[in-house]
Design a protein around this motif. Structure first.
Motif, PDB file in Angstrom:
ATOM      1  N   MET A  65       9.905  -3.985  -9.517  1.00 16.84           N
ATOM      2  CA  MET A  65       9.883  -4.646  -8.218  1.00 16.84           C
ATOM      3  C   MET A  65       8.800  -4.043  -7.312  1.00 16.84           C
ATOM      4  O   MET A  65       8.218  -4.742  -6.474  1.00 16.84           O
ATOM      5  CB  MET A  65      11.247  -4.566  -7.532  1.00 16.84           C
ATOM      6  N   GLY A  66       8.498  -2.764  -7.484  1.00 19.77           N
ATOM      7  CA  GLY A  66       7.386  -2.161  -6.744  1.00 19.77           C
ATOM      8  C   GLY A  66       6.052  -2.772  -7.152  1.00 19.77           C
ATOM      9  O   GLY A  66       5.188  -3.038  -6.296  1.00 19.77           O
ATOM     10  N   VAL A  67       5.881  -3.029  -8.442  1.00 21.27           N
ATOM     11  CA  VAL A  67       4.669  -3.704  -8.913  1.00 21.27           C
ATOM     12  C   VAL A  67       4.615  -5.119  -8.346  1.00 21.27           C
ATOM     13  O   VAL A  67       3.541  -5.610  -7.968  1.00 21.27           O
ATOM     14  CB  VAL A  67       4.621  -3.707 -10.461  1.00 21.27           C
ATOM     15  N   ARG A  68       5.754  -5.778  -8.248  1.00 24.18           N
ATOM     16  CA  ARG A  68       5.781  -7.132  -7.679  1.00 24.18           C
ATOM     17  C   ARG A  68       5.343  -7.121  -6.211  1.00 24.18           C
ATOM     18  O   ARG A  68       4.586  -7.986  -5.776  1.00 24.18           O
ATOM     19  CB  ARG A  68       7.188  -7.718  -7.788  1.00 24.18           C
ATOM     20  N   VAL A  69       5.807  -6.144  -5.460  1.00 21.04           N
ATOM     21  CA  VAL A  69       5.403  -6.036  -4.056  1.00 21.04           C
ATOM     22  C   VAL A  69       3.888  -5.829  -3.959  1.00 21.04           C
ATOM     23  O   VAL A  69       3.219  -6.437  -3.117  1.00 21.04           O
ATOM     24  CB  VAL A  69       6.173  -4.894  -3.351  1.00 21.04           C
ATOM     25  N   LEU A  70       3.332  -4.999  -4.851  1.00 21.84           N
ATOM     26  CA  LEU A  70       1.885  -4.802  -4.862  1.00 21.84           C
ATOM     27  C   LEU A  70       1.153  -6.094  -5.187  1.00 21.84           C
ATOM     28  O   LEU A  70       0.084  -6.372  -4.628  1.00 21.84           O
ATOM     29  CB  LEU A  70       1.506  -3.703  -5.857  1.00 21.84           C
ATOM     30  N   CYS A  71       1.714  -6.903  -6.094  1.00 15.98           N
ATOM     31  CA  CYS A  71       1.114  -8.211  -6.407  1.00 15.98           C
ATOM     32  C   CYS A  71       1.121  -9.117  -5.176  1.00 15.98           C
ATOM     33  O   CYS A  71       0.125  -9.796  -4.893  1.00 15.98           O
ATOM     34  CB  CYS A  71       1.866  -8.889  -7.553  1.00 15.98           C
ATOM     35  N   ILE A  72       2.208  -9.138  -4.449  1.00 18.90           N
ATOM     36  CA  ILE A  72       2.308  -9.985  -3.253  1.00 18.90           C
ATOM     37  C   ILE A  72       1.303  -9.528  -2.195  1.00 18.90           C
ATOM     38  O   ILE A  72       0.640 -10.341  -1.556  1.00 18.90           O
ATOM     39  CB  ILE A  72       3.756  -9.981  -2.707  1.00 18.90           C
ATOM     40  N   ILE A  73       1.163  -8.213  -2.034  1.00 23.43           N
ATOM     41  CA  ILE A  73       0.212  -7.679  -1.057  1.00 23.43           C
ATOM     42  C   ILE A  73      -1.223  -7.984  -1.481  1.00 23.43           C
ATOM     43  O   ILE A  73      -2.098  -8.239  -0.639  1.00 23.43           O
ATOM     44  CB  ILE A  73       0.431  -6.161  -0.870  1.00 23.43           C
ATOM     45  N   ALA A  74      -1.508  -7.999  -2.776  1.00 24.96           N
ATOM     46  CA  ALA A  74      -2.869  -8.209  -3.278  1.00 24.96           C
ATOM     47  C   ALA A  74      -3.322  -9.663  -3.200  1.00 24.96           C
ATOM     48  O   ALA A  74      -4.533  -9.928  -3.222  1.00 24.96           O
ATOM     49  CB  ALA A  74      -2.960  -7.713  -4.721  1.00 24.96           C
ATOM     50  N   ILE A  75      -2.415 -10.614  -3.103  1.00 24.43           N
ATOM     51  CA  ILE A  75      -2.788 -12.048  -3.118  1.00 24.43           C
ATOM     52  C   ILE A  75      -3.818 -12.392  -2.037  1.00 24.43           C
ATOM     53  O   ILE A  75      -4.853 -13.002  -2.349  1.00 24.43           O
ATOM     54  CB  ILE A  75      -1.534 -12.941  -3.030  1.00 24.43           C
ATOM     55  N   PRO A  76      -3.629 -12.028  -0.770  1.00 20.34           N
ATOM     56  CA  PRO A  76      -4.626 -12.440   0.232  1.00 20.34           C
ATOM     57  C   PRO A  76      -5.976 -11.734   0.099  1.00 20.34           C
ATOM     58  O   PRO A  76      -6.972 -12.192   0.636  1.00 20.34           O
ATOM     59  CB  PRO A  76      -3.982 -12.086   1.572  1.00 20.34           C
ATOM     60  N   PHE A  77      -6.028 -10.615  -0.630  1.00 15.22           N
ATOM     61  CA  PHE A  77      -7.267  -9.857  -0.744  1.00 15.22           C
ATOM     62  C   PHE A  77      -8.100 -10.246  -1.961  1.00 15.22           C
ATOM     63  O   PHE A  77      -9.190  -9.721  -2.150  1.00 15.22           O
ATOM     64  CB  PHE A  77      -6.960  -8.360  -0.792  1.00 15.22           C
ATOM     65  N   CYS A  78      -7.603 -11.138  -2.788  1.00 17.02           N
ATOM     66  CA  CYS A  78      -8.324 -11.546  -4.002  1.00 17.02           C
ATOM     67  C   CYS A  78      -9.276 -12.702  -3.670  1.00 17.02           C
ATOM     68  O   CYS A  78      -8.874 -13.690  -3.063  1.00 17.02           O
ATOM     69  CB  CYS A  78      -7.349 -11.971  -5.089  1.00 17.02           C
TER      70      CYS A  78
END
Length: 104
Positions: A31-44
């Motif tokens: 779930m920590g990796v999932r949170v990082l994925c959600i945070i990374a979406i706008p920066f891609c």
């Protein structure tokens, strides 16, 4: 009489509290990796946002599956050191199987 197998400390399963703790750690990491994925979406840039979005969508399913897989390393059979095998006793001397009622 039933023949029970002796339990040794290496063949006992994990306690329910330890097992639950291991499962929660696995789930929390996913779930920590999932949170990082959600945070990374706008920066891609461009369409690269699809990769973390797919991770954010499918990681909960895989986290549950991985957390519920039993992975107790102590479940393996314990091998005897030195390849010691039990021996059957030799037959009685004289080649007779039953010596009841006979004088020696």
């Amino acid at each position: 009489m039933k023949h029970q197998q002796q339990q040794s400390i290496t063949s006992l399963p994990l306690s329910p509290d330890d097992e639950r703790r291991h499962r929660m750690i696995k789930y929390s990491v996913a779930m920590g990796v999932r949170v990082l994925c959600i945070i990374a979406i706008p920066f891609c840039p461009g369409l690269w946002w699809i990769i973390p979005a797919i991770g954010a969508v499918f990681l909960p399913y895989f986290a549950v599956v991985v957390a519920n897989v039993a992975s107790d390393p102590r479940k393996e059979d314990v091998q005897r050191p030195g390849n010691i095998l039990p021996m059957t006793p030799p037959p009685p001397a004289g080649g007779r199987e039953d010596t009841k009622g006979h004088d020696a």
